[in-house]
Design a protein around this motif. Sequence first.
Motif, PDB file in Angstrom:
ATOM      1  N   LEU A  86       0.822  -1.203   0.000  1.00  0.00           N
ATOM      2  CA  LEU A  86       0.000   0.000   0.000  1.00  0.00           C
ATOM      3  C   LEU A  86       0.859   1.258   0.000  1.00  0.00           C
ATOM      4  N   VAL A  87       1.927   1.254   0.781  1.00  0.00           N
ATOM      5  CA  VAL A  87       2.844   2.392   0.807  1.00  0.00           C
ATOM      6  C   VAL A  87       3.485   2.599  -0.561  1.00  0.00           C
ATOM      7  N   GLY A  88       3.886   1.502  -1.211  1.00  0.00           N
ATOM      8  CA  GLY A  88       4.476   1.618  -2.534  1.00  0.00           C
ATOM      9  C   GLY A  88       3.541   2.238  -3.541  1.00  0.00           C
ATOM     10  N   VAL A  89       2.273   1.857  -3.495  1.00  0.00           N
ATOM     11  CA  VAL A  89       1.286   2.418  -4.425  1.00  0.00           C
ATOM     12  C   VAL A  89       1.075   3.901  -4.163  1.00  0.00           C
ATOM     13  N   LEU A  90       0.865   4.273  -2.900  1.00  0.00           N
ATOM     14  CA  LEU A  90       0.535   5.658  -2.576  1.00  0.00           C
ATOM     15  C   LEU A  90       1.705   6.607  -2.835  1.00  0.00           C
ATOM     16  N   VAL A  91       2.861   6.266  -2.310  1.00  0.00           N
ATOM     17  CA  VAL A  91       4.021   7.148  -2.471  1.00  0.00           C
ATOM     18  C   VAL A  91       4.399   7.272  -3.939  1.00  0.00           C
ATOM     19  N   SER A  92       4.365   6.162  -4.659  1.00  0.00           N
ATOM     20  CA  SER A  92       4.730   6.201  -6.075  1.00  0.00           C
ATOM     21  C   SER A  92       3.745   7.036  -6.874  1.00  0.00           C
ATOM     22  N   ALA A  93       2.452   6.921  -6.566  1.00  0.00           N
ATOM     23  CA  ALA A  93       1.462   7.720  -7.286  1.00  0.00           C
ATOM     24  C   ALA A  93       1.694   9.215  -7.088  1.00  0.00           C
ATOM     25  N   LEU A  94       2.018   9.601  -5.850  1.00  0.00           N
ATOM     26  CA  LEU A  94       2.282  11.021  -5.584  1.00  0.00           C
ATOM     27  C   LEU A  94       3.553  11.486  -6.292  1.00  0.00           C
ATOM     28  N   VAL A  95       4.593  10.664  -6.263  1.00  0.00           N
ATOM     29  CA  VAL A  95       5.860  11.034  -6.903  1.00  0.00           C
ATOM     30  C   VAL A  95       5.700  11.123  -8.417  1.00  0.00           C
ATOM     31  N   PHE A  96       5.041  10.136  -9.012  1.00  0.00           N
ATOM     32  CA  PHE A  96       4.842  10.157 -10.464  1.00  0.00           C
ATOM     33  C   PHE A  96       4.001  11.361 -10.886  1.00  0.00           C
ATOM     34  N   GLY A  97       2.966  11.665 -10.101  1.00  0.00           N
ATOM     35  CA  GLY A  97       2.136  12.825 -10.428  1.00  0.00           C
ATOM     36  C   GLY A  97       2.913  14.120 -10.379  1.00  0.00           C
ATOM     37  N   ALA A  98       3.798  14.255  -9.373  1.00  0.00           N
ATOM     38  CA  ALA A  98       4.597  15.475  -9.270  1.00  0.00           C
ATOM     39  C   ALA A  98       5.622  15.582 -10.396  1.00  0.00           C
ATOM     40  N   LEU A  99       6.256  14.469 -10.741  1.00  0.00           N
ATOM     41  CA  LEU A  99       7.285  14.492 -11.783  1.00  0.00           C
ATOM     42  C   LEU A  99       6.709  14.746 -13.175  1.00  0.00           C
ATOM     43  N   LEU A 100       5.474  14.305 -13.404  1.00  0.00           N
ATOM     44  CA  LEU A 100       4.857  14.473 -14.723  1.00  0.00           C
ATOM     45  C   LEU A 100       3.884  15.633 -14.764  1.00  0.00           C
ATOM     46  N   ALA A 101       3.955  16.520 -13.766  1.00  0.00           N
ATOM     47  CA  ALA A 101       3.061  17.682 -13.770  1.00  0.00           C
ATOM     48  C   ALA A 101       3.289  18.535 -15.012  1.00  0.00           C
ATOM     49  N   ASN A 102       4.551  18.775 -15.374  1.00  0.00           N
ATOM     50  CA  ASN A 102       4.894  19.470 -16.624  1.00  0.00           C
ATOM     51  C   ASN A 102       5.294  18.404 -17.639  1.00  0.00           C
ATOM     52  N   PHE A 103       4.301  17.887 -18.351  1.00  0.00           N
ATOM     53  CA  PHE A 103       4.529  16.719 -19.191  1.00  0.00           C
ATOM     54  C   PHE A 103       5.342  17.058 -20.430  1.00  0.00           C
ATOM     55  N   SER A 104       6.248  16.173 -20.750  1.00  0.00           N
ATOM     56  CA  SER A 104       6.970  16.208 -22.016  1.00  0.00           C
ATOM     57  C   SER A 104       7.393  14.782 -22.332  1.00  0.00           C
ATOM     58  N   GLU A 105       7.673  14.523 -23.584  1.00  0.00           N
ATOM     59  CA  GLU A 105       8.066  13.167 -23.967  1.00  0.00           C
ATOM     60  C   GLU A 105       9.380  12.774 -23.301  1.00  0.00           C
ATOM     61  N   LYS A 106      10.301  13.713 -23.211  1.00  0.00           N
ATOM     62  CA  LYS A 106      11.568  13.426 -22.551  1.00  0.00           C
ATOM     63  C   LYS A 106      11.352  13.097 -21.075  1.00  0.00           C
ATOM     64  N   ARG A 107      10.467  13.871 -20.415  1.00  0.00           N
ATOM     65  CA  ARG A 107      10.199  13.616 -19.007  1.00  0.00           C
ATOM     66  C   ARG A 107       9.547  12.244 -18.811  1.00  0.00           C
ATOM     67  N   LEU A 108       8.673  11.845 -19.738  1.00  0.00           N
ATOM     68  CA  LEU A 108       8.043  10.528 -19.638  1.00  0.00           C
ATOM     69  C   LEU A 108       9.089   9.422 -19.688  1.00  0.00           C
ATOM     70  N   ILE A 109      10.044   9.533 -20.609  1.00  0.00           N
ATOM     71  CA  ILE A 109      11.107   8.528 -20.703  1.00  0.00           C
ATOM     72  C   ILE A 109      11.920   8.488 -19.419  1.00  0.00           C
ATOM     73  N   GLN A 110      12.259   9.652 -18.894  1.00  0.00           N
ATOM     74  CA  GLN A 110      13.062   9.706 -17.678  1.00  0.00           C
ATOM     75  C   GLN A 110      12.331   9.079 -16.492  1.00  0.00           C
ATOM     76  N   VAL A 111      11.045   9.369 -16.358  1.00  0.00           N
ATOM     77  CA  VAL A 111      10.293   8.873 -15.204  1.00  0.00           C
ATOM     78  C   VAL A 111      10.121   7.360 -15.271  1.00  0.00           C
ATOM     79  N   VAL A 112       9.725   6.845 -16.425  1.00  0.00           N
ATOM     80  CA  VAL A 112       9.465   5.403 -16.526  1.00  0.00           C
ATOM     81  C   VAL A 112      10.763   4.614 -16.400  1.00  0.00           C
ATOM     82  N   GLN A 113      11.817   5.050 -17.061  1.00  0.00           N
ATOM     83  CA  GLN A 113      13.082   4.324 -16.944  1.00  0.00           C
ATOM     84  C   GLN A 113      13.708   4.513 -15.564  1.00  0.00           C
ATOM     85  N   GLY A 114      13.482   5.655 -14.949  1.00  0.00           N
ATOM     86  CA  GLY A 114      13.921   5.819 -13.563  1.00  0.00           C
ATOM     87  C   GLY A 114      13.199   4.862 -12.632  1.00  0.00           C
ATOM     88  N   ALA A 115      11.891   4.661 -12.878  1.00  0.00           N
ATOM     89  CA  ALA A 115      11.140   3.688 -12.089  1.00  0.00           C
ATOM     90  C   ALA A 115      11.683   2.281 -12.291  1.00  0.00           C
TER      91      ALA A 115
END
Length: 477
Positions: free
Chosen positions: A187-216
Amino acid sequence: MSHAESRSRVVRGWNWVGLRNLPIAEAHVGITLRRLLRLSMFQVSVGMVLALVIGTLNRVMIVELGVPARLVGLMVALPLLFAPFRAVIGFRSDMHISVLGWRRVPFLWIGALLQFGGLAIMPFALLLLSQGTPSTAVVGEMGAGFAFLLVGAGLHTTQTVGLALATDIVPPRSRPLVVALLCVMLLVGVLVSALVFGALLANFSEKRLIQVVQGAATVTMGFNIVALWKQEPRTASVRIARAERPRLGDAWRTMRREPDLRRRLVAVGLGTVAFSLQDVLLEPYGGQVLHLRVGATTALTALLAVGGLCGFGLAARLLLRGMDRYRVAAIGALAGLPAFAAVILSAPLESAALFALGTTCVGFGAALFLAGTLSGAMDAAQDGSHGLALGTWGAVQSFAAGAAIALGAGLRDIVSALAGTGMFGSGLAPDSAGYDAVYVFEIALLFLTLAALGPLVRFRLPSGSTGFPTQQEISRC
């Protein structure tokens, strides 16, 4: 120095390397809270993948990338294809022959690699899929499908074998604490990850999407390495000769002879569907029916998690006191009845507070049910066959949860469309009719779940058992 002495020194040196620098636990290592927290990191990685695939990427593909919703639904459902194979994965980990004396760790490592590979190629496939040109769309669909399949295979492998390893190394009387810990970490993994992913992709770009998913992908690999490091001791007893290994069919027939196996699996499936039908409808219900703002509907997920944390805490307490596992699951199903009733009544009463209370109680009941049935699966497993038993439980639970999400959305759309035509009369609002039908169906399924759980509940403890763990067993966890 003689040749024999030189050879002996080399051998001692390699033994030192093996014991100190390889991920092999020594047989005498005790079960400490620190070791359990490290092991639970595999659940954090699973929660991160679930938050990314079901939540963040689901929204990104539809809104930012413009992928058709039907194709998105198909991609998100692809990991479910591996859910029925969890029993096979668990059995293979039970019977695995390793030179180093491992059973579980090689499968954990394979699962981690599959997760990493799927997430590594996923953003590029999604970008190709969103181009819209015929030449790239086919390649993008094939690549995205392959990526989601890899992620699904890795997720199911990691979770099945991780649960089996936890069952192997933990004494039976301490397993309730471990069940609660593993569920909370998911449950902690789901909640914390959802908040982190939402913050990182707030300013969406294709480059940012690649960075976030591969970082995950990189983070999940790190979590899994930490989880498996020096967890499974090297023993010779697991090196079963190939001629002595039972086949999957023989092991399955042996397990089928266990009393009430079918009833246990039916109860797991019914209860999981009952609590999962509303997963994708919770926030839309708050926005469309109660007219809550986006921030308020997002807070509902947090309330669901708070209820889940309370449920896991109570489940651990009740199980440690010796309460029957399936009675705990039945208490969770009972808690779901007024919870769903409160959600239904919140619309005619126009009460956001009642809706929030019902949502919290839904999370509370679902947590009790999950902890009870998972503990029951752990206790039912025979020595050496934890992987098969937990894999079977996981296959039923995962497939039921995925099917419930699709069924809930479809039932809501059908009933809402029929209500819009006036089929149910003018007194039933089309906006809430579809949602209410889902919640009423969930209440009916909970009654069926209680009927299935009833004969499983034991009201007496085994002879010679006090129902309480010793102080020494509690201190180990």
